[in-house]
Every structure is written in C-alpha cells, then in structure tokens.
Enzyme design. Sequence first.
Site, PDB file in Angstrom:
ATOM      1  N   ARG A 144      47.676   9.190  37.425  1.00 56.34           N
ATOM      2  CA  ARG A 144      48.238   9.979  36.310  1.00 56.34           C
ATOM      3  C   ARG A 144      47.429   9.864  35.020  1.00 56.34           C
ATOM      4  NH1 ARG A 144      52.637   7.890  38.781  1.00 56.34           N
ATOM      5  NH2 ARG A 144      53.732   9.392  40.095  1.00 56.34           N
ATOM      6  N   LYS A 166      38.601  20.927  28.709  1.00 63.07           N
ATOM      7  CA  LYS A 166      38.984  21.752  29.868  1.00 63.07           C
ATOM      8  C   LYS A 166      38.390  21.128  31.114  1.00 63.07           C
ATOM      9  CE  LYS A 166      39.290  26.516  28.278  1.00 63.07           C
ATOM     10  NZ  LYS A 166      38.673  27.831  28.501  1.00 63.07           N
ATOM     11  N   GLU A 208      24.126  30.184  25.541  1.00 65.29           N
ATOM     12  CA  GLU A 208      25.360  29.671  24.909  1.00 65.29           C
ATOM     13  C   GLU A 208      25.042  29.145  23.506  1.00 65.29           C
ATOM     14  OE1 GLU A 208      28.372  29.981  26.241  1.00 65.29           O
ATOM     15  OE2 GLU A 208      28.101  30.096  28.414  1.00 65.29           O
ATOM     16  N   LYS A 250      31.569  24.092  18.309  1.00 63.76           N
ATOM     17  CA  LYS A 250      32.635  24.080  19.324  1.00 63.76           C
ATOM     18  C   LYS A 250      33.780  23.167  18.875  1.00 63.76           C
ATOM     19  CE  LYS A 250      34.137  24.118  23.959  1.00 63.76           C
ATOM     20  NZ  LYS A 250      33.887  24.234  25.382  1.00 63.76           N
ATOM     21  N   GLU A 260      43.636  27.175  23.728  1.00 66.73           N
ATOM     22  CA  GLU A 260      43.200  28.568  23.835  1.00 66.73           C
ATOM     23  C   GLU A 260      44.333  29.562  23.590  1.00 66.73           C
ATOM     24  OE1 GLU A 260      41.129  29.634  27.500  1.00 66.73           O
ATOM     25  OE2 GLU A 260      39.588  30.544  26.261  1.00 66.73           O
ATOM     26  N   ARG A 264      40.309  29.953  19.942  1.00 64.95           N
ATOM     27  CA  ARG A 264      39.349  29.508  20.953  1.00 64.95           C
ATOM     28  C   ARG A 264      38.721  30.673  21.712  1.00 64.95           C
ATOM     29  NH1 ARG A 264      39.755  23.924  24.569  1.00 64.95           N
ATOM     30  NH2 ARG A 264      37.855  24.274  25.726  1.00 64.95           N
ATOM     31  N   ASN A 268      34.455  33.021  23.716  1.00 64.93           N
ATOM     32  CA  ASN A 268      34.178  33.936  24.828  1.00 64.93           C
ATOM     33  C   ASN A 268      33.362  35.148  24.403  1.00 64.93           C
ATOM     34  OD1 ASN A 268      35.316  32.548  26.961  1.00 64.93           O
ATOM     35  ND2 ASN A 268      37.372  33.222  26.414  1.00 64.93           N
ATOM     36  N   HIS A 271      31.481  37.134  26.903  1.00 60.74           N
ATOM     37  CA  HIS A 271      31.964  36.691  28.213  1.00 60.74           C
ATOM     38  C   HIS A 271      32.767  37.744  28.970  1.00 60.74           C
ATOM     39  CE1 HIS A 271      30.405  32.876  26.991  1.00 60.74           C
ATOM     40  NE2 HIS A 271      30.834  32.257  28.074  1.00 60.74           N
ATOM     41  N   HIS A 275      31.609  37.916  32.653  1.00 61.97           N
ATOM     42  CA  HIS A 275      32.435  37.620  33.830  1.00 61.97           C
ATOM     43  C   HIS A 275      32.419  38.794  34.803  1.00 61.97           C
ATOM     44  CE1 HIS A 275      34.732  34.443  31.314  1.00 61.97           C
ATOM     45  NE2 HIS A 275      33.715  33.909  31.953  1.00 61.97           N
ATOM     46  N   HIS A 288      25.562  31.784  35.007  1.00 67.54           N
ATOM     47  CA  HIS A 288      26.573  32.128  33.997  1.00 67.54           C
ATOM     48  C   HIS A 288      25.906  32.425  32.641  1.00 67.54           C
ATOM     49  CE1 HIS A 288      30.168  32.111  31.600  1.00 67.54           C
ATOM     50  NE2 HIS A 288      29.664  31.135  30.868  1.00 67.54           N
TER      51      HIS A 288
HETATM   52  N1  NAD Z   1      34.994  22.814  30.982  1.00 68.90           N
HETATM   53  C1  NAD Z   1      34.414  23.732  30.238  1.00 68.90           C
HETATM   54  O1  NAD Z   1      34.803  23.968  29.089  1.00 68.90           O
HETATM   55  C2  NAD Z   1      33.246  24.482  30.795  1.00 68.90           C
HETATM   56  C3  NAD Z   1      32.435  25.237  29.952  1.00 68.90           C
HETATM   57  C4  NAD Z   1      31.311  25.855  30.481  1.00 68.90           C
HETATM   58  C5  NAD Z   1      31.021  25.729  31.841  1.00 68.90           C
HETATM   59  N2  NAD Z   1      31.858  24.995  32.640  1.00 68.90           N
HETATM   60  C6  NAD Z   1      31.570  24.819  34.067  1.00 68.90           C
HETATM   61  O2  NAD Z   1      30.326  24.165  34.185  1.00 68.90           O
HETATM   62  C7  NAD Z   1      29.716  24.526  35.407  1.00 68.90           C
HETATM   63  C8  NAD Z   1      28.268  24.847  35.156  1.00 68.90           C
HETATM   64  O3  NAD Z   1      27.673  23.702  34.592  1.00 68.90           O
HETATM   65  P1  NAD Z   1      26.114  23.590  34.292  1.00 68.90           P
HETATM   66  O4  NAD Z   1      25.601  24.863  33.773  1.00 68.90           O
HETATM   67  O5  NAD Z   1      25.967  22.348  33.496  1.00 68.90           O
HETATM   68  O6  NAD Z   1      25.466  23.467  35.717  1.00 68.90           O
HETATM   69  P2  NAD Z   1      25.603  22.445  36.934  1.00 68.90           P
HETATM   70  O7  NAD Z   1      26.511  21.340  36.667  1.00 68.90           O
HETATM   71  O8  NAD Z   1      25.846  23.322  38.098  1.00 68.90           O
HETATM   72  O9  NAD Z   1      24.106  21.877  37.024  1.00 68.90           O
HETATM   73  C9  NAD Z   1      23.030  22.736  37.291  1.00 68.90           C
HETATM   74  C10 NAD Z   1      22.001  22.075  38.193  1.00 68.90           C
HETATM   75  O10 NAD Z   1      21.218  21.173  37.416  1.00 68.90           O
HETATM   76  C11 NAD Z   1      21.149  19.904  38.056  1.00 68.90           C
HETATM   77  N3  NAD Z   1      20.989  18.933  36.986  1.00 68.90           N
HETATM   78  C12 NAD Z   1      21.931  18.523  36.118  1.00 68.90           C
HETATM   79  N4  NAD Z   1      21.385  17.714  35.204  1.00 68.90           N
HETATM   80  C13 NAD Z   1      20.082  17.595  35.512  1.00 68.90           C
HETATM   81  C14 NAD Z   1      18.989  16.900  34.921  1.00 68.90           C
HETATM   82  N5  NAD Z   1      19.133  16.219  33.795  1.00 68.90           N
HETATM   83  N6  NAD Z   1      17.779  17.010  35.515  1.00 68.90           N
HETATM   84  C15 NAD Z   1      17.614  17.772  36.630  1.00 68.90           C
HETATM   85  N7  NAD Z   1      18.605  18.447  37.220  1.00 68.90           N
HETATM   86  C16 NAD Z   1      19.828  18.366  36.654  1.00 68.90           C
HETATM   87  C17 NAD Z   1      22.411  19.806  38.844  1.00 68.90           C
HETATM   88  O11 NAD Z   1      22.270  18.906  39.912  1.00 68.90           O
HETATM   89  C18 NAD Z   1      22.596  21.250  39.324  1.00 68.90           C
HETATM   90  O12 NAD Z   1      21.834  21.485  40.465  1.00 68.90           O
HETATM   91  C19 NAD Z   1      30.518  25.678  35.983  1.00 68.90           C
HETATM   92  O13 NAD Z   1      31.303  25.204  37.039  1.00 68.90           O
HETATM   93  C20 NAD Z   1      31.396  26.112  34.812  1.00 68.90           C
HETATM   94  O14 NAD Z   1      32.640  26.630  35.250  1.00 68.90           O
HETATM   95  C21 NAD Z   1      32.942  24.367  32.136  1.00 68.90           C
HETATM   96 ZN    ZN Z   2      30.094  30.419  28.929  1.00 73.43          ZN
END
Ligand code: NAD
Ligand code: ZN
Length: 393
Positions: A144, A166, A208, A250, A260, A264, A268, A271, A275, A288
Amino acid sequence: MRASKAPRGGSHGFRCQRGAHQMSILEIRVASKSGAYSVHAGSGAAKKTAALAQALGPATGVYLLSSPRVWRHVGRRMEASLRGVGRVPKVLFDDCESSKHWRTAERICRALVRAGADRRALLIAVGGGVVGDISGFVAASFLRGVRLIHVPTTLVAQVDSSIGGKTGVNLPEGKNLVGAFYPPKAVITDPDLLATLPEREYRAGLYEVIKYGVIGDAALFTYLEKNMDKVLARNRQTLDYVIPRCIRAKARVVGKDERESGLREILNFGHTFAHALESVSRYRRYSHGEAVGWGMIAAVSLGVLAGFTEEGDARRVVELVCRVGKLPSWLRGAEKELFQEMFADKKTRGGKLRFVLSPKIGRAETREDIPAAQVRCVLRHMGDTAATLFGRP
Ligand SMILES: NC(=O)c1ccc[n+]([C@@H]2O[C@H](COP(=O)([O-])OP(=O)(O)OC[C@H]3O[C@@H](n4cnc5c(N)ncnc54)[C@H](O)[C@@H]3O)[C@@H](O)[C@H]2O)c1
Ligand SMILES: [Zn+2]
C-alpha cells in the site's frame, strides 16, 4: 552523510569541482498534496544518490529498479554512487513500451517480497519513462505504498515523466489506463546520464523541452533558439541551464494542479494532434516526442487560423521544431482518421474538441471554441506544410 538544507528552488550544499568550472546542483521544490519533494538537478547529481537517499530517513532496505539496457549504460556509475548504503538488491525488467503492463509490476512486487522488502523499504527507479511509470505504480501499490526516488536517464524522463507523480501501466485497450498519482520522495536528475542515450530518444525529449518554452517560459524558448546547436551536442553547461528550466516549468504547473483538473492540461500543448498521429499510425511511425513535434506545428497552424496565435510566433515555433531534425513524414491522406481520433481524445468533453493553444510564446490556454472546420482545414494542409518544411517523403 546528510544533504544540507537549501532555500526553495535554490542551489543546495553540493558543489563539485569539475575541470575549470564549479558545478552546482539545484534543488527545485515540487508541491504535492501527498508531501512536497525536491528535484536535485545538475551534472554530478547522481553521485549524491546515497546521501540524498539517507537524507530521507532510515530505510530497512534500498532496492534498485531498472532495465537491463539502462543498467548496462549507467549501472556502474549508480553502483559507485550507492557505495556506503550497504547491500542494494536490484530488480531488472524490460523497459520496452510493450512491457509496461501489470504483469511486469506483479513480477517486480514478487521479487521485492523475495528480497525481504517491507513497508520501510526505499525504491530507487533508474531509467526512462517506462521504468519510472512502472516503478511508480509498484511503489504506490506494494504494501500500500513505499517510498520512491526517481533517477531519470532519458531526456523525456528528466524534464517530464519523473515530475508530477503520474504513474501507471498500459492495458491492451490503451496506454496508461491503470495507475495512480504517487509522487516520489525525491528526484535526482543528472544530465551526465544522458550521454549514452540514442540520438533519436534524445531528440524526442527536445520536442517536450520546446513545449515548455512555448507554454510557459519565453526566455527558455529564446535561449533554445540561440543555443540549439549546443543543445543538440549535449553540451553540459547548456543542459545544466535547460533541464532545470523545464523542471521548474513543469513543477509550477503540477504544483497548482496535481490531478489535472484544469491548468495541467496546458502541458498537453501539441498533444491532441500528437495522440491522434500516434494512434492512427499504430505507434509505429513516430516516437511520442516526434508526434509532439508535429503536434506543435499543427497547434500553431490552428492558432493562426483561429486568429489566436501571432503568425510571427507560429513561425518561430515551426523553425525551432525543425531545427531539432527531420521528423518522420506526416500521415498524408489520413485527415479523416486523425479527426475521428481527436474526438476520442481524453481532452474532448461533451463532444467538444479542446485544444491547448498559445496566444504568445510563453503562454498557453485551453480552448473549446475552435470550429471543427478549422481543425479539418489544418489537417488537410499539413501534408503540404510538411513538404515545405522537410521536402516530399
Ligand atoms: N508519468 C508521466 O507523467 C509521463 C510523462 C511522459 C511520458 N511518460 C511515459 O514515459 C514513457 C516513455 O519514456 P521515455 O521517452 O523516457 O522512453 P523509455 O523509457 O522507453 O526509454 C527509451 C529507450 O532508451 C533506453 N535508455 C534509457 N536511458 C538510457 C541511457 N541513459 N542510455 C542509453 N539508453 C537509455 C531505454 O532502455 C529504452 O530503450 C512512455 O511509456 C510514456 O507513457 C510518462
Ligand atoms: Zn508528451
């Protein structure tokens, strides 16, 4: 060792000498209903992981959550930074988007039980947004709720996903459909960890970054215009300026609207189009961030058409997006599907399309009064805009 207290948003006690110039690590506070937390941002911040973890108070155990790929790149550095904490069990899991589901979360929880984690455990998530989102979901659910530190290793994670609380996993029916708001206890953001990030992933994060300039920080936008070459070269001093500005942008937004319910939404910007592009192309053609790049071009085009965005500002946004690099080609001939997809977007309320538009660089608002005909018109013309910007595919 303990982290020294620092004024809000100021530079805290850690200063490290590197080469000729002194680096400072900034502490940026993020307000949250479940307790404010700090983002410690700057080159060398990861080296302070042990100290920052200990500053959170006693833990019965510290557990690292990461992916094999991330660990290959940053594992040795993280292990060195955690010397002094004692034994730190690690749980590694795949971080491709298709692994972001609750079976992965379940596997992590079971591994934590086997490793002896209890309610006073501290989890440290090291990775991009996928690792962060799954780890956040695990931290929210395991017994929890246990404490979590994010150490983001992609640009997207450093400027976006590690801040704001999030967390979540995907369902076959859609992305991020199961999750919780669960802010971390601290975030450790070290641009040095980005050195090994593949070029396309890095550029995805830059869209971004530009977004933050457009929606809330005109000075950042101007800085990016002047320094895009250095940003693309991952110049350390440049990133030490840019990343904290995005974090602050942010933090300002999520500090006022964590759940949101209004403000917030401006995060987007670009976006609604993005999307739709991602979904219609079945998440194959664009990352993305790249979809957000196109989305911002479409959003300023719509803003101009609606008489809301100045043409000069729109041009600056388009030019800056283009300087990041060539985007995968626009989905020509898919106007109808894109339009339908936008209606399915979560920003649609009561059948009305909602768009975040920018009246001026540095400001953004949600608008509900944009006629559908104008949206269709932008979609129809985007193929030609794309050809002008990047040449015919
Ligand atoms: N929670 C939120 O507010 C929020 C906001 C934006 C995106 N997201 C989520 O984040 C995800 C996308 O995240 P992302 O863009 O960070 O990509 P990711 O986590 O998919 O990473 C991209 C690639 O880079 C590699 N990688 C990561 N760090 C590395 C490093 N230092 N050196 C070499 N390789 C590395 C990873 O192994 C992966 O293959 C999506 O699932 C999205 O929904 C969440
Ligand atoms: Zn985004």
